[in-house]
Scaffold this motif. Structure first.
Motif, PDB file in Angstrom:
ATOM      1  N   GLU A  71       0.842  -1.186   0.000  1.00 60.16           N
ATOM      2  CA  GLU A  71       0.000   0.000   0.000  1.00 60.16           C
ATOM      3  C   GLU A  71       0.884   1.245   0.000  1.00 60.16           C
ATOM      4  O   GLU A  71       1.852   1.331   0.752  1.00 60.16           O
ATOM      5  CB  GLU A  71      -0.883  -0.012   1.245  1.00 60.16           C
ATOM      6  CG  GLU A  71      -1.856   1.129   1.320  1.00 60.16           C
ATOM      7  CD  GLU A  71      -2.809   0.988   2.487  1.00 60.16           C
ATOM      8  OE1 GLU A  71      -3.822   1.687   2.473  1.00 60.16           O
ATOM      9  OE2 GLU A  71      -2.543   0.193   3.403  1.00 60.16           O
ATOM     10  N   GLU A 110       2.051  -9.578   3.641  1.00 57.90           N
ATOM     11  CA  GLU A 110       1.973  -9.964   5.057  1.00 57.90           C
ATOM     12  C   GLU A 110       3.288 -10.544   5.554  1.00 57.90           C
ATOM     13  O   GLU A 110       3.673 -10.322   6.699  1.00 57.90           O
ATOM     14  CB  GLU A 110       0.820 -10.942   5.275  1.00 57.90           C
ATOM     15  CG  GLU A 110      -0.532 -10.250   5.194  1.00 57.90           C
ATOM     16  CD  GLU A 110      -1.709 -11.207   5.354  1.00 57.90           C
ATOM     17  OE1 GLU A 110      -1.515 -12.448   5.367  1.00 57.90           O
ATOM     18  OE2 GLU A 110      -2.848 -10.694   5.463  1.00 57.90           O
ATOM     19  N   SER A 115       0.768  -4.077   4.372  1.00 58.39           N
ATOM     20  CA  SER A 115      -0.491  -4.266   3.659  1.00 58.39           C
ATOM     21  C   SER A 115      -0.209  -4.230   2.155  1.00 58.39           C
ATOM     22  O   SER A 115       0.597  -3.400   1.703  1.00 58.39           O
ATOM     23  CB  SER A 115      -1.463  -3.134   4.006  1.00 58.39           C
ATOM     24  OG  SER A 115      -2.542  -3.111   3.088  1.00 58.39           O
TER      25      SER A 115
END
Length: 164
Positions: A71, A110, A115
């Motif tokens: 992200e 992960e 993320s």
């Protein structure tokens, strides 16, 4: 009475003129069986089997080289995904969801304690000015008029292959 008839006619004509400005177009041509994004070329192709139906110049994430991993990294994913859904109420005119992240993307992120991000779309332009070629957070961007055509042609479930 004649004035009232002219007024009604004008109202109807204005109403019909507004119908042509809808962002929801109709498409009755060959089925789009695959979408391909060629990141290096900044091109997107809509295919019917082995035939190119349409091609578009595109913008990508603000850090376009490499596969999206986390992200906020500004990368556009690479790999095979599918069109997950259509969003008629997009902040970017219209949009088509891309099924990123897949289970492998999630597992990798992960494993790094991060993320994978999400909400990757093919979408139209922003409301404001763009100051650089690649400006999205990882999406594939078109002009608003182009995304109207793509939105009409591509159905959820269509494979999308995003190449380096």
């Amino acid at each position: 009475m004649r004035g009232f008839g002219i007024l009604v006619l004008l109202v109807v004509m204005l109403g019909l003129a507004g119908c042509g400005n809808s962002k929801f177009r109709r498409y009755n041509g060959p089925e789009v069986t695959q979408v391909q994004v060629h990141k290096t070329e900044r091109k997107m192709y809509l295919f019917h089997h082995d035939r190119v139906l349409k091609s578009y110049d595109i913008a990508l994430g603000f850090a376009p080289q490499g596969h999206k991993q986390f992200e906020g990294d500004g990368k556009t994913p690479e790999g095979t995904y599918y069109i997950s859904h259509k969003n008629p109420n997009s902040n970017y005119h219209l949009s088509l969801g891309i099924s990123y992240p897949n289970p492998n993307d999630i597992a990798f992120a992960e494993s790094q304690g991060k993320s994978p991000g999400g909400e990757i779309f093919i979408h139209g332009g922003p409301n404001g000015r763009i100051s650089q070629r690649d400006w999205t957070f990882g999406c594939v961007a078109l002009t608003d008029k182009q995304v109207e055509v793509v939105y009409s042609m591509v159905k959820p479930g269509t494979p999308i292959v995003i190449l380096p």
